[in-house]
Design an enzyme around this catalytic site. Structure first.
Site, short mmCIF file in Angstrom:
data_model
loop_
_atom_site.label_atom_id
_atom_site.label_comp_id
_atom_site.label_asym_id
_atom_site.label_seq_id
_atom_site.Cartn_x
_atom_site.Cartn_y
_atom_site.Cartn_z
N HIS A 1 115.79 -31.06 -64.11
CA HIS A 1 116.47 -30.49 -62.94
C HIS A 1 115.71 -29.28 -62.39
O HIS A 1 115.37 -29.24 -61.19
CB HIS A 1 117.89 -30.08 -63.36
CG HIS A 1 118.70 -29.50 -62.24
ND1 HIS A 1 119.69 -30.21 -61.59
CD2 HIS A 1 118.69 -28.27 -61.66
CE1 HIS A 1 120.24 -29.46 -60.66
NE2 HIS A 1 119.66 -28.27 -60.68
N GLU A 2 115.46 -28.31 -63.26
CA GLU A 2 114.82 -27.07 -62.79
C GLU A 2 113.37 -27.30 -62.35
O GLU A 2 112.89 -26.66 -61.41
CB GLU A 2 114.88 -26.00 -63.88
CG GLU A 2 116.28 -25.56 -64.26
CD GLU A 2 117.11 -25.07 -63.07
OE1 GLU A 2 116.51 -24.56 -62.09
OE2 GLU A 2 118.34 -25.21 -63.11
N HIS B 1 113.35 -28.41 -58.78
CA HIS B 1 113.33 -27.26 -57.87
C HIS B 1 111.92 -26.65 -57.80
O HIS B 1 111.41 -26.33 -56.73
CB HIS B 1 114.30 -26.19 -58.37
CG HIS B 1 115.74 -26.49 -58.16
ND1 HIS B 1 116.25 -26.87 -56.94
CD2 HIS B 1 116.79 -26.46 -59.01
CE1 HIS B 1 117.56 -27.06 -57.04
NE2 HIS B 1 117.90 -26.83 -58.30
N HIS C 1 109.46 -28.76 -55.93
CA HIS C 1 109.82 -28.72 -54.52
C HIS C 1 109.23 -27.44 -53.89
O HIS C 1 108.57 -27.48 -52.84
CB HIS C 1 111.34 -28.74 -54.38
CG HIS C 1 111.84 -29.04 -53.00
ND1 HIS C 1 113.18 -29.15 -52.70
CD2 HIS C 1 111.18 -29.23 -51.83
CE1 HIS C 1 113.31 -29.42 -51.41
NE2 HIS C 1 112.12 -29.47 -50.85
#
Length: 427
Positions: free
Chosen positions: A218-219, A222, A225
């Site tokens: 998940h992190e 980010h 991205h």
């Protein structure tokens, strides 16, 4: 609101199933809700909700004030209402908001079936709100591994995103972008912060279990991205919107889940599918329920009325009955849940969780099914940063949220996983 619930409000002590004194607070409420001790869950639920109920008139008043402030600023800036003003920042048409709620209402049956399956799997005569977060399997512990092994698993799962993506990801793992373990004075949870011209920094509190592996994915979603947007865009256009923020992180989570499912035994599959279903329940269904509640509250203010605690409680209880169906025994204490949701003090924000998750599901489905140019379009989305309006960036990447399709795909996948769970549980 913050001062009242964080500083002034006190929750009485409770007892667990063994008669021992225990505590409930906003900090440990969710932890208590996942406990195998049903007495602890029930007492936590009743005490927390009951305490909020005691302050219901004050909390109805604080919410009334916030809604009125929002309406003032909306009309002062010549917007028709608060919904239109709130969505204008991202250039989102109000029709998208209404269609999101409509699409979810058209797909409530799979959620009703999931709640019924959970009731049967837990062997309960009645399924109460305090049973909703109870896991159906403890197999999450079987995924325990070191941080280094977890990084390898994440890299394997994200391999469909291509060699360049994986190369950068592995570089991040080896180059200390991540603060890994819990430490004295370190904040809880996980976080990613992009820094233009350098690289993102990621904060974790790694524990050897599946949830922590998923948190890495998940992190790093980010982080990647931010990194790719910073590489491709000027400083001015690099920062992506909140509307897009959770898409990359959730896409990674889904890719990890599907990869892990493909290599899991039956008990692990029960755990993983339940993880997915809970994610959709809490991120799509529940957030859209919140979004619909906001239409009601701001509609009351637009009509010149105040928010009355009794009306809010009645609305909330009926809303839960509609969303969760006949298998849930909707205790009267559940009626007070609206009053503890801080998101309602940031008008028309929560719908972004649902649209973000739906966009991520659409991306992951396209990537895993080998759809033509799916990876190229997805990487283009990551590199776009904030160079255009969010809807345009997503549409250029193949996900058009102005249509019901991405949300429908997510809820169809939910329905499919419900049937898989039912088969695995032999129900």
């Amino acid at each position: 609101f913050r001062s009242l619930v964080s500083a002034d409000m006190e929750f009485p002590p409770i007892t667990d199933g063994k008669g021992n004194t225990a505590n409930v607070s906003e900090g440990n409420y969710l932890l208590n809700m996942t406990s195998a001790d049903r007495t602890l869950r029930k007492n936590s639920f009743r005490t927390l909700m009951g305490t909020y109920h005691n302050y219901r008139n004050t909390l109805a008043n604080t919410l009334t004030g916030q809604c009125r402030v929002s309406r003032f600023y909306a009309t002062a800036h010549k917007y028709e209402d608060t919904l239109t003003a709130s969505l204008a920042e991202d250039n989102i048409p109000t029709e998208l908001y209404h269609k999101l709620i409509e699409t979810v209402h058209n797909n409530l049956e799979p959620l009703h079936e999931y709640i019924a399956i959970k009731k049967a799997a837990l062997k309960l005569e009645e399924l109460h709100p305090y049973d909703l977060y109870m896991p159906l399997s403890s197999a999450g512990e079987s995924f325990a591994c070191t941080f280094e092994e977890a990084c390898e698993r994440v890299a394997e799962a994200l391999a469909p995103l291509g060699e360049d993506y994986i190369s950068t990801l592995k570089h991040a793992f080896k180059s200390r972008w991540i603060d890994i373990y819990e430490n004295k004075g370190k904040r809880s949870g996980a976080y990613s912060w992009g820094i233009y011209g350098v690289h993102p920094y990621v904060l974790l509190n790694y524990q050897p279990r599946y949830n922590s592996i998923s948190t890495i994915a998940h992190e790093m979603g980010h982080a990647m991205h931010s990194y790719l947007a910073n590489q491709a865009q000027t400083y001015t256009n690099s920062d992506y919107s909140i509307f897009c923020a959770e898409v990359a992180s959730t896409t990674n989570e889904i890719l990890l889940l599907e990869h892990t499912l493909a290599n899991a035994h039956a008990e692990q599959k029960i755990y993983l599918i339940n993880q997915f279903l809970e994610a959709v329940r809490t991120t799509v269904y529940r957030q859209v329920q919140f979004a619909e509640f906001e239409l009601y509250t701001h509609g009351e203010i637009n009509s010149g009325r105040s928010l009355q605690a009794e009306n809010l409680e009645n609305y909330w209880l009926e809303s839960n009955k509609t969303y969760y169906g006949p298998a849930l025994t909707a205790d009267k204490e559940l009626a007070s849940e609206w009053s503890r949701i801080p998101h309602f003090y940031t008008p028309f924000y929560v719908y972004k969780y649902a649209t973000g998750y739906s966009a991520a599901t659409a991306f992951a489905e396209a990537i895993l099914s080998g759809k033509e140019n799916a990876v190229k379009k997805y990487l283009g989305f990551l590199k776009a940063g904030g160079s255009d309006y969010s809807l345009n960036i997503l549409k250029n990447a193949g996900v058009d949220l102005t249509t019901p399709q991405p949300v429908a795909v997510t809820l169809q996948k939910f329905a499919q996983k419900v049937q898989e769970l039912k088969t695995l549980l032999k129900l």
